[in-house]
Write a protein that holds these residues in place. Structure first.
Motif, short mmCIF file in Angstrom:
data_model
loop_
_atom_site.label_atom_id
_atom_site.label_comp_id
_atom_site.label_asym_id
_atom_site.label_seq_id
_atom_site.Cartn_x
_atom_site.Cartn_y
_atom_site.Cartn_z
N ASN A 62 12.29 6.34 6.69
CA ASN A 62 11.44 5.59 5.96
C ASN A 62 10.12 6.54 5.71
O ASN A 62 9.61 6.09 4.40
CB ASN A 62 10.92 4.29 6.59
N TYR A 114 5.27 -1.03 11.05
CA TYR A 114 5.91 -0.58 10.05
C TYR A 114 7.45 -1.30 9.88
O TYR A 114 8.09 -1.44 8.60
CB TYR A 114 6.27 0.96 9.97
N TYR A 115 7.80 -1.90 10.83
CA TYR A 115 9.03 -2.96 10.90
C TYR A 115 8.58 -4.16 10.54
O TYR A 115 9.44 -4.81 9.53
CB TYR A 115 9.71 -3.11 11.96
N ASN A 163 5.46 -5.59 9.12
CA ASN A 163 4.25 -5.83 8.13
C ASN A 163 4.50 -6.57 6.99
O ASN A 163 3.77 -7.77 6.79
CB ASN A 163 3.61 -4.58 7.70
N ASP A 164 5.80 -6.24 6.38
CA ASP A 164 6.02 -6.99 5.24
C ASP A 164 6.45 -8.56 5.49
O ASP A 164 6.06 -9.56 4.69
CB ASP A 164 7.08 -6.33 4.38
N ALA A 165 7.13 -8.58 6.39
CA ALA A 165 7.70 -9.96 6.86
C ALA A 165 6.29 -10.85 7.35
O ALA A 165 6.31 -11.99 6.98
CB ALA A 165 8.56 -9.92 8.11
N GLU A 177 3.21 -10.62 6.24
CA GLU A 177 2.58 -10.91 4.71
C GLU A 177 3.45 -12.02 4.12
O GLU A 177 2.76 -12.66 3.54
CB GLU A 177 2.61 -9.54 4.10
N ALA A 178 4.74 -12.01 4.02
CA ALA A 178 5.61 -13.03 3.52
C ALA A 178 5.77 -14.17 4.20
O ALA A 178 6.17 -15.22 3.63
CB ALA A 178 6.90 -12.53 3.32
N GLN A 188 7.33 -14.79 6.76
CA GLN A 188 8.28 -14.93 7.63
C GLN A 188 8.37 -14.71 9.26
O GLN A 188 9.28 -15.39 9.91
CB GLN A 188 9.60 -13.74 7.07
#
Length: 288
Positions: free
Chosen positions: A105, A238-239, A241-243, A245-246, A248
């Motif tokens: 990534n 980095y695993y 962060n997106d979850a 923010e969403a 989840q």
């Protein structure tokens, strides 16, 4: 030419403590390494190694001879680097290794951009979560995450990462929120390569043994399991962060979160960085 025969094989054995590892490093057979070293010993009329079924080590004469041979080979490397630095574009092979997910990534996209910039560069990159021996494998550099344990390597900090303990809202609704480290023993923890999770408790580092129904070396698989509500997970930012923010995943035990850990580039202590490797290290440092 005869004076050079066996030198590369001798140095490889001296640095890897193994005829087999030396063969792998030089991409030749163990028998050929042994034959070349034996011929070198005969030519010098000197025993260079103590050999047993379990160990290979330098004799006193071998140690002295190695120091001189290493200086000669280092001088040759310096001569090649001097020639290379005179050219407009760096060229040649770079061998490197990096962890799988972080390499896929973050590292490899930068390496690919670097190769587009310098078309005469070749790269061999082994993505693995095992910490490979740089000397034995003939690697120019390695990317390592977190705490460093090998003091024989030179290290440069590229960036940092944060570790988060997380769980899905569905898991929290069913099993509750842990507020202290001792409460982790009451929860299903999704385990990666380590059975202990690291925290800061009253200013001191603390490792907490965890257990659960899933143990997997893939961070992406643990992330997926956590999002689906299977349990609590500790993963780098980095695993997750997106979850997060969403919505989840929800961050847990934030007061105990460790300080940021380093992400490093390592290279052998006795090896000066060639211009092409230094250019890549500089690009990784800038981009990361």
């Amino acid at each position: 030419m005869m004076q050079w025969e066996g030198i590369f094989e001798f140095v490889a054995v001296a640095e890897t403590d193994s005829f087999t590892a030396a063969g792998k490093r030089l991409s030749i057979s163990t028998a050929q390494v042994s034959r070349q070293v034996s011929q070198l010993e005969n030519r010098l009329n000197t025993k260079l190694f103590y050999r047993t079924t379990r160990k290979v080590s330098l004799t006193e004469e071998g140690s002295v001879y190695y120091q001189h041979c290493r200086q000669v080979l280092d001088s040759l490397d310096e001569a090649e680097r001097a020639i290379s630095s005179l050219k407009d574009k760096p060229q040649g092979l770079i061998r490197m290794t990096a962890p799988v997910t972080y390499g896929e990534n973050f590292v490899m996209p930068i390496v690919i951009d670097f190769m587009q910039q310098y078309r005469d560069i070749e790269v061999v990159c082994e993505l693995t979560n095992r910490q490979l021996d740089l000397i034995e494998g003939g690697f120019d550099l390695a990317i390592r995450l977190g705490r460093l344990t090998n003091s024989s390597m030179m290290a440069k900090r590229l960036t940092h990462r944060s570790q988060y303990v997380c769980a899905a809202p569905s898991y929290i609704a069913q099993f509750g929120t842990p507020y202290t480290l001792s409460e982790l023993s009451q929860h299903n923890c999704l385990i990666g390569s380590q059975s202990h999770w690291n925290f800061i408790d009253q200013g001191k580092s603390k490792a907490v043994k965890v257990s659960g129904s899933l143990s997997c070396s893939s961070g992406l698989s643990l992330l997926s399991a956590a999002i689906k509500g299977l349990g609590i997970v500790q993963l780098p930012g980095y695993y997750v962060n997106d979850a997060i923010e969403a919505g989840q995943l929800v961050v847990l035990l934030a007061p105990y979160q460790q300080p940021k850990e380093g992400i490093w580039v390592l290279y052998p202590h006795n090896r000066h960085l060639s211009p092409k490797v230094r250019l890549l290290v500089d690009k990784l440092s800038q981009e990361l």
